[in-house]
Enzyme design. Structure first.
Site: not given
Length: 684
Positions: A74, A120, A123, A145, A340, A394
């Site tokens: 909707a 919807g 539906e 919904e 790293d 860090v």
């Protein structure tokens, strides 16, 4: 002209007559990129169906003429307007009547579903005799919904349980979860799944030939909806829902179950019960606030365009945050390198990334390509070719500036440099940068895969184009961006810290952790603050505390005053304020005769609300709606309350100031009203 429709002109529907006698109705809402059901769309469809009932074709196939999905549901904009006018009942009645007219057509009907099919859209598909769906990854079928504080009101809650059986139907409706085409077929919601190019032909063939669903599916649909079955199943469903949501916070799931439990009879009787219940829910504060949250989410989505110019991402720092940011970016289609200082840190992050890919990428054949987009880069060679560098090392300003001095000279001309700092003011980080215009904070939240918000942290020297590109990048990775000022704590941590600090203070006073957590959850927070401190990590919470406490004029209680001992940092070590086993806290028993302090909820919640008022006053975000959006999606702040500023409006400025004054008199000046309570936005 199509037989039966001579002389009629439509704005949103196109009728196409096939040679085999099947009429294809293509939904193409005018002046919209996505199909949604507005009232004029339904009125037009009603007129069309009325004529088809008089002169029916051999069969009808309903499809979407849009590239973007079948039907999104909707039009929520109208939903809000009808609520204001008190005409929601009329709009729900119209939707029910139109879809029932479709269900009663004297010819076979088929919904041809490709792309998203929500609310919807599902539906109208349920009102058809059959459903065919494409096997495309974009095809998702759901009834969300409940996330708006209501439940399917155009016949969906009536038809779905009888089609697929109550257990599967309520699993969809109570969670709002969307199903793939294959999953929908497995429960009987979809009759056939085909490749997208074959969709319409397959739908037409099914309409002409028909099919009978397996006996087990038909039996399940009948047996689980008999009166005795409803009386047995409903209490079980209520018990399951109560573990996730309180009835006074979220009444819709309970209303859905109860309406189904007590309503039998014919289709019109069941539709009437559905309509009465949904209209009542639509007028509740929960539904209104959740509808507001929907629009807040749409606003954040709208901040991001398409032009980010980012293909390659380089992440420095392979800890939990950095590693997960890298993995999520790769999952969303970007080429990512992860750096790293030691290879074992990267290896651990890559192993964790594989767990994410295993969970998210269901197709085994596609998973290797996703994994290949994330590469180890110990020496940082990816910096030179990256369009975006994300620093996640860090939480130390000096360490971060040292890294930038190494990285910035190697960047491409238009590359962006960002920091995932959670609390350090950006002015402290931009001090020695050569290109501050292309630097910003890009603050993710843990866990990265679950938390939808990313703060784009601004500073005075930042270029507007940098914010625009980062917002577009956030959109590309499925995150909601909120621009915030670069002051300490930004928005989310600035508001969250007083809440956590007061919880730690109450804990230091001897109030049991489970009691503190229960008070917060009762208010509507997704997790109690003591459990949250352990989840975030006492080391992180202590570090943020050292940064924010002086800025906010607060003192740090013993629980957070010093970094925790090794092995006692919280959930990640298995021991913190709570003991953790298998990722869950073992909370100590509270004596049955323990009396919870009557002001505990206010002690926890009002510091956060007080700081929200101050942050709005200082311009940390542009307006109250952005503040509420940031706090809801960044902390999980009780969505049914609409956010902290909406909570102020609902409860009343004067009432909250009186409660703060009472707390100040009892517990000290940390509860003194912060500047900004005279802001007209608090009464809007």
């Amino acid at each position: 002209m199509v037989a039966g429709l001579d002389g009629l002109r439509f704005s949103h529907w196109k009728a196409e007559q096939r040679d085999d006698g099947v009429l294809v109705l293509a939904f193409d809402r005018a002046d919209e990129s996505v199909n949604t059901f507005a009232q004029d769309v339904l009125i037009e469809l009603d007129t069309l169906l009325e004529r088809l009932a008089l002169e029916p074709p051999k069969a009808v196939v309903i499809r979407s003429a849009k590239d973007k999905g079948f039907v999104a549901g909707a039009d929520i904009r109208e939903f809000a307007e009808f609520d204001a006018k008190g005409t929601i009942g009329d709009s729900i009645r119209r939707g029910q009547q139109v879809f029932q007219r479709l269900a009663e057509l004297p010819c076979p009907t088929v919904a041809a579903i490709h792309g998203f099919c929500m609310g919807g859209g599902t539906e109208i598909a349920l009102a058809c005799d059959y459903r065919v769906a494409s096997d495309d990854d974009s095809t998702r079928i759901g009834l969300p919904e409940v996330k708006l504080g209501i439940y399917p009101g155009w016949g969906g809650s009536v038809r779905l349980p009888r089609l697929v059986g109550a257990p599967a139907a309520f699993d969809m409706m109570l969670t709002g979860r969307a199903l793939s085409a294959k999953a929908a077929r497995n429960i009987g919601l979809v009759d056939k799944v085909v490749q997208p190019p074959l969709l319409i032909d397959a739908a037409a063939a099914l309409a002409l030939k028909g099919t009978q669903r397996p006996f087990k599916q038909r039996a399940l649909g009948w047996l689980t909806n008999t009166w005795p079955a409803r009386q047995v199943l409903a209490p079980q469903m209520v018990k399951q829902v109560s573990r996730k949501a309180r009835k006074d916070h979220y009444p819709a799931p309970y209303a859905l179950i109860e309406t189904w439990r007590r309503t039998g009879g014919g289709i019109q009787q069941r539709l009437a019960a559905e309509r009465t219940s949904v209209v009542k829910l639509a007028g509740t504060p929960t539904a209104r606030n959740l509808t507001r949250v929907f629009f807040l989410q749409e606003r954040l989505k709208g901040l991001g365009g398409k032009d980010h110019g980012i293909t390659r991402v380089h992440v420095v720092g392979a800890g939990v945050m950095g590693g997960d940011i890298a993995a999520w970016s790769a999952y969303k289609g970007f080429e990512v390198t992860l750096q790293d200082r030691e290879q074992p840190f990267i290896d651990k992050a890559l192993a964790r990334a594989q767990e994410l890919f295993q969970k998210k990428v269901k197709d085994d054949a596609k998973r290797p390509a996703v994994s290949a987009r994330l590469r180890s880069d110990l020496s940082g060679e990816g910096v030179a070719s990256a369009d975006l560098v994300i620093e996640a090392i860090v939480e130390n300003a000096e360490a971060k500036r040292g890294l930038y001095a190494q990285v910035e000279p190697r960047l491409q001309g238009d590359a962006l440099l960002t920091s995932n700092t959670s609390s350090i003011p950006l002015d402290e980080l931009t001090r020695d940068l050569r290109r501050p215009a292309q630097f910003a904070g890009l603050h993710y939240f843990n866990p990265v895969a679950l938390m939808p918000l990313v703060e784009i942290v601004r500073h005075e020297g930042m270029d507007e184009a940098t914010q625009a590109r980062l917002a577009a990048f956030c959109k590309a990775i499925g995150k909601l961006p909120v621009p915030v000022a670069g002051s300490p704590g930004f928005l989310v941590n600035r508001l969250l810290f007083p809440y956590m600090l007061e919880a730690a203070t109450a804990y230091s006073e001897g109030i049991p952790g489970p009691v503190i957590d229960k008070a917060a959850v009762k208010f509507g927070m997704p997790m109690g603050p003591i459990e949250l401190i352990d989840t975030v990590g006492l080391d992180v919470a202590s570090g943020v505390g050292q940064e924010l406490a002086p800025f906010l004029g607060l003192s740090i209680p013993a629980a957070l005053a010093t970094p925790p001992e090794t092995g006692r940092r919280g959930k990640k070590d298995g021991q913190g304020l709570y003991t953790w086993e298998d990722g869950k806290p073992k909370k100590p028993e509270v004596p049955k005769d323990y009396q919870t302090p009557d002001d505990l909820e206010d002690r926890l919640v009002l510091p956060m609300v007080n700081e929200a008022v101050a942050a709005l006053h200082e311009g940390v975000v542009a307006d109250a709606d952005l503040l509420d959006a940031g706090v809801i999606f960044g902390t999980g702040f009780a969505p049914f309350r609409g956010g902290p500023i909406q909570y102020v409006r609902t409860t009343g400025v004067d009432a909250l100031l009186a409660r703060l004054s009472a707390l100040q008199a009892r517990h000290g000046d940390r509860f003194a009203a912060r500047p900004g309570w005279d802001n007209p936005a608090l009464r809007g």
